[in-house]
Design a protein around this motif. Structure first.
Motif, PDB file in Angstrom:
ATOM      1  N   LEU A 138     127.733  18.266  -8.812  1.00 21.04           N
ATOM      2  CA  LEU A 138     126.743  18.031  -7.760  1.00 21.04           C
ATOM      3  C   LEU A 138     126.911  19.062  -6.654  1.00 21.04           C
ATOM      4  N   ALA A 139     125.915  19.128  -5.745  1.00 23.10           N
ATOM      5  CA  ALA A 139     125.952  20.156  -4.704  1.00 23.10           C
ATOM      6  C   ALA A 139     125.901  19.614  -3.276  1.00 23.10           C
ATOM      7  N   SER A 140     125.480  18.370  -3.085  1.00 23.51           N
ATOM      8  CA  SER A 140     125.255  17.887  -1.715  1.00 23.51           C
ATOM      9  C   SER A 140     125.380  16.369  -1.625  1.00 23.51           C
ATOM     10  N   ASN A 141     125.368  15.879  -0.381  1.00 22.58           N
ATOM     11  CA  ASN A 141     125.366  14.425  -0.164  1.00 22.58           C
ATOM     12  C   ASN A 141     124.144  13.784  -0.821  1.00 22.58           C
ATOM     13  N   ALA A 142     123.007  14.457  -0.738  1.00 23.63           N
ATOM     14  CA  ALA A 142     121.787  13.916  -1.349  1.00 23.63           C
ATOM     15  C   ALA A 142     121.993  13.748  -2.858  1.00 23.63           C
ATOM     16  N   ASP A 143     122.685  14.715  -3.482  1.00 20.48           N
ATOM     17  CA  ASP A 143     122.977  14.618  -4.914  1.00 20.48           C
ATOM     18  C   ASP A 143     123.876  13.416  -5.206  1.00 20.48           C
ATOM     19  N   ILE A 144     124.829  13.156  -4.305  1.00 20.34           N
ATOM     20  CA  ILE A 144     125.718  11.996  -4.478  1.00 20.34           C
ATOM     21  C   ILE A 144     124.888  10.718  -4.485  1.00 20.34           C
ATOM     22  N   VAL A 145     123.966  10.606  -3.537  1.00 17.50           N
ATOM     23  CA  VAL A 145     123.121   9.411  -3.447  1.00 17.50           C
ATOM     24  C   VAL A 145     122.271   9.260  -4.704  1.00 17.50           C
ATOM     25  N   GLU A 172     128.483   8.849 -17.973  1.00 21.37           N
ATOM     26  CA  GLU A 172     129.309   7.710 -17.599  1.00 21.37           C
ATOM     27  C   GLU A 172     130.764   8.135 -17.426  1.00 21.37           C
ATOM     28  N   ASP A 173     131.224   9.040 -18.278  1.00 18.89           N
ATOM     29  CA  ASP A 173     132.627   9.432 -18.253  1.00 18.89           C
ATOM     30  C   ASP A 173     132.983  10.265 -17.025  1.00 18.89           C
ATOM     31  N   GLU A 174     132.029  11.078 -16.549  1.00 16.88           N
ATOM     32  CA  GLU A 174     132.298  11.925 -15.392  1.00 16.88           C
ATOM     33  C   GLU A 174     132.777  11.074 -14.224  1.00 16.88           C
ATOM     34  N   TYR A 175     132.036  10.011 -13.928  1.00 15.36           N
ATOM     35  CA  TYR A 175     132.392   9.169 -12.786  1.00 15.36           C
ATOM     36  C   TYR A 175     133.777   8.562 -12.978  1.00 15.36           C
TER      37      TYR A 175
END
Length: 75
Positions: free
Chosen positions: A56-63, A6-9
């Motif tokens: 994270l590494a990619s757009n897919a990871d973001i999603v 939670e804190d990362e975001y």
């Protein structure tokens, strides 16, 4: 150092959160740059910072991250 999920975001700046959400919603880099009146290079810089901060590494990871955290929902 990043602590639990939670804190990362919450370590993201407001601008990074805004860009994160656009990527999470499937908006392209070019579209983000046009919508926010910033260069593609700036969007990519923000994106790299977001990926680094969240591990994270990619757009897919973001999603996937956004779905897991309940930041976006599948329609």
């Amino acid at each position: 150092p990043a602590s639990s999920g939670e804190d990362e975001y919450n370590q993201l700046s407001d601008r990074e959160k805004e860009i994160f959400m656009k990527f999470a919603e499937g908006v392209s880099t070019r579209e983000i740059s046009e919508k926010l009146f910033i260069s593609v290079k700036t969007v990519n810089t923000h994106k790299q910072n977001i990926l680094d901060k969240l591990g994270l590494a990619s757009n897919a990871d973001i999603v996937k991250y956004a779905l897991k955290k309940g930041l976006i929902r599948l329609e």
